[in-house]
Design an enzyme around this catalytic site. Sequence first.
Site, PDB file in Angstrom:
ATOM      1  N   ASP A  45      -6.305   7.333 -11.617  1.00 44.36           N
ATOM      2  CA  ASP A  45      -5.813   6.748 -12.870  1.00 44.36           C
ATOM      3  C   ASP A  45      -6.744   7.127 -14.027  1.00 44.36           C
ATOM      4  O   ASP A  45      -6.467   6.832 -15.184  1.00 44.36           O
ATOM      5  CB  ASP A  45      -5.625   5.219 -12.761  1.00 44.36           C
ATOM      6  N   SER A  46      -7.846   7.846 -13.694  1.00 41.86           N
ATOM      7  CA  SER A  46      -8.682   8.448 -14.731  1.00 41.86           C
ATOM      8  C   SER A  46      -7.839   9.383 -15.596  1.00 41.86           C
ATOM      9  O   SER A  46      -8.266   9.777 -16.681  1.00 41.86           O
ATOM     10  CB  SER A  46      -9.862   9.210 -14.104  1.00 41.86           C
ATOM     11  N   ASP A  84      -3.557   7.236  -6.819  1.00 42.38           N
ATOM     12  CA  ASP A  84      -4.306   6.051  -7.244  1.00 42.38           C
ATOM     13  C   ASP A  84      -3.316   5.013  -7.784  1.00 42.38           C
ATOM     14  O   ASP A  84      -2.553   5.311  -8.709  1.00 42.38           O
ATOM     15  CB  ASP A  84      -5.277   6.481  -8.355  1.00 42.38           C
ATOM     16  N   LYS A 114      -4.390   4.898  -2.807  1.00 46.20           N
ATOM     17  CA  LYS A 114      -5.691   4.233  -2.899  1.00 46.20           C
ATOM     18  C   LYS A 114      -5.579   3.093  -3.888  1.00 46.20           C
ATOM     19  O   LYS A 114      -4.880   3.227  -4.889  1.00 46.20           O
ATOM     20  CB  LYS A 114      -6.759   5.219  -3.385  1.00 46.20           C
ATOM     21  N   GLU A 116      -7.997  -0.180  -5.943  1.00 47.66           N
ATOM     22  CA  GLU A 116      -9.287  -0.833  -6.174  1.00 47.66           C
ATOM     23  C   GLU A 116      -9.196  -2.253  -5.629  1.00 47.66           C
ATOM     24  O   GLU A 116      -9.164  -3.231  -6.376  1.00 47.66           O
ATOM     25  CB  GLU A 116      -9.634  -0.819  -7.673  1.00 47.66           C
ATOM     26  N   GLU A 183     -18.011   4.001  -5.344  1.00 49.99           N
ATOM     27  CA  GLU A 183     -18.259   4.443  -6.719  1.00 49.99           C
ATOM     28  C   GLU A 183     -19.478   3.717  -7.300  1.00 49.99           C
ATOM     29  O   GLU A 183     -19.533   2.483  -7.319  1.00 49.99           O
ATOM     30  CB  GLU A 183     -17.021   4.187  -7.602  1.00 49.99           C
TER      31      GLU A 183
HETATM   32  O1  KIV Z   1      -9.314   7.423 -11.223  1.00 47.39           O
HETATM   33  C1  KIV Z   1     -10.239   7.995 -10.647  1.00 47.39           C
HETATM   34  O2  KIV Z   1     -10.529   9.172 -10.886  1.00 47.39           O
HETATM   35  C2  KIV Z   1     -10.982   7.208  -9.663  1.00 47.39           C
HETATM   36  C3  KIV Z   1     -12.287   7.752  -9.189  1.00 47.39           C
HETATM   37  C4  KIV Z   1     -13.311   7.599 -10.250  1.00 47.39           C
HETATM   38  C5  KIV Z   1     -12.688   7.101  -7.903  1.00 47.39           C
HETATM   39  O3  KIV Z   1     -10.551   6.149  -9.297  1.00 47.39           O
END
Ligand code: KIV
Length: 282
Positions: A45-46, A84, A114, A116, A183
């Site tokens: 989600d980055s 994500d 994935k 959080e 992380e």
């Molecule tokens: O969104 C992302 O790139 C992430 C990583 C920083 C683990 O969740």
Amino acid sequence: MSKHTVKTIQAMKDNKEIITMLTAYDFPTAKKVNDAGIDMILVGDSCAMVVHGHPNTLTATMDMMVLHCAAVARACDRTMVVADMPFGSFQYSVEDTMKNAARFVTEAAVDAVKFEATPNHIAKTKAVVEMGIACVGHVGLHPQAIGALGGLKAQGRDMTSARKVVSEALALQEAGCFAIIFEAVPTKLSDYVTRKLSIPTISIGGGPKCSGQLLVTPDVLGLYDKFTPSFAKQYVNIGQIMIDTFRLYKKEVKEGVFPGKENSYGMSDEILESIIKEFGEV
Ligand code: KIV
């Protein structure tokens, strides 16, 4: 080589072969990551930050993530693709989480999801795993909790926080995750948990002792300079190469060098003469 699965990723940990993982958000980048032999891709989600220019990851939506995941998955015949789950896609209920995880599989054809997940989300992790969807956990710094944390800060450095990282990792393994991302946590802690868990750990700012390493690709390529965490490493400055290239293109256009004959289409003189006859001289 055939596509990575939860089994081949587990075998890498068992054989002490370090797992490599990068983020990708689009087809051409994912294809290069795949062709380079990287084992796993996270469509993080980055992407809200590094692709869409938002200040943090909270504005990533399901529709945005599904679109990026589908493009990435189409590029990967070897690399395992992990989606994500964005903020708001797994916080409300087990049913919601299951439906959103299923969207990634049916609409984007990813290999795993994935999230959080904190202790409050263990039941949701279990439910997704029970659906048959491969699941990656994420402990330490949760960027989606930026508001509550007051910034993107390293975790696990005091007793309470270190205990939280260990207990969450154990609970996520118990819930059925096949790997866990660490992380921004101290090396000593991720080393301890890596030896304690049977499933692979993947570090992004978790030090060198994890089973694998992950970086955000625009950080690696020098394509994003709004925020660079201290654990990131830039291997090349493609951002500067792009600026230089765009400047050269501008210069060539202004000077009439581009387009050249080789970039233009030809036509017979007879056709032009007929056109002039029909429509008149200029
Ligand atoms: O969104 C992302 O790139 C992430 C990583 C920083 C683990 O969740």
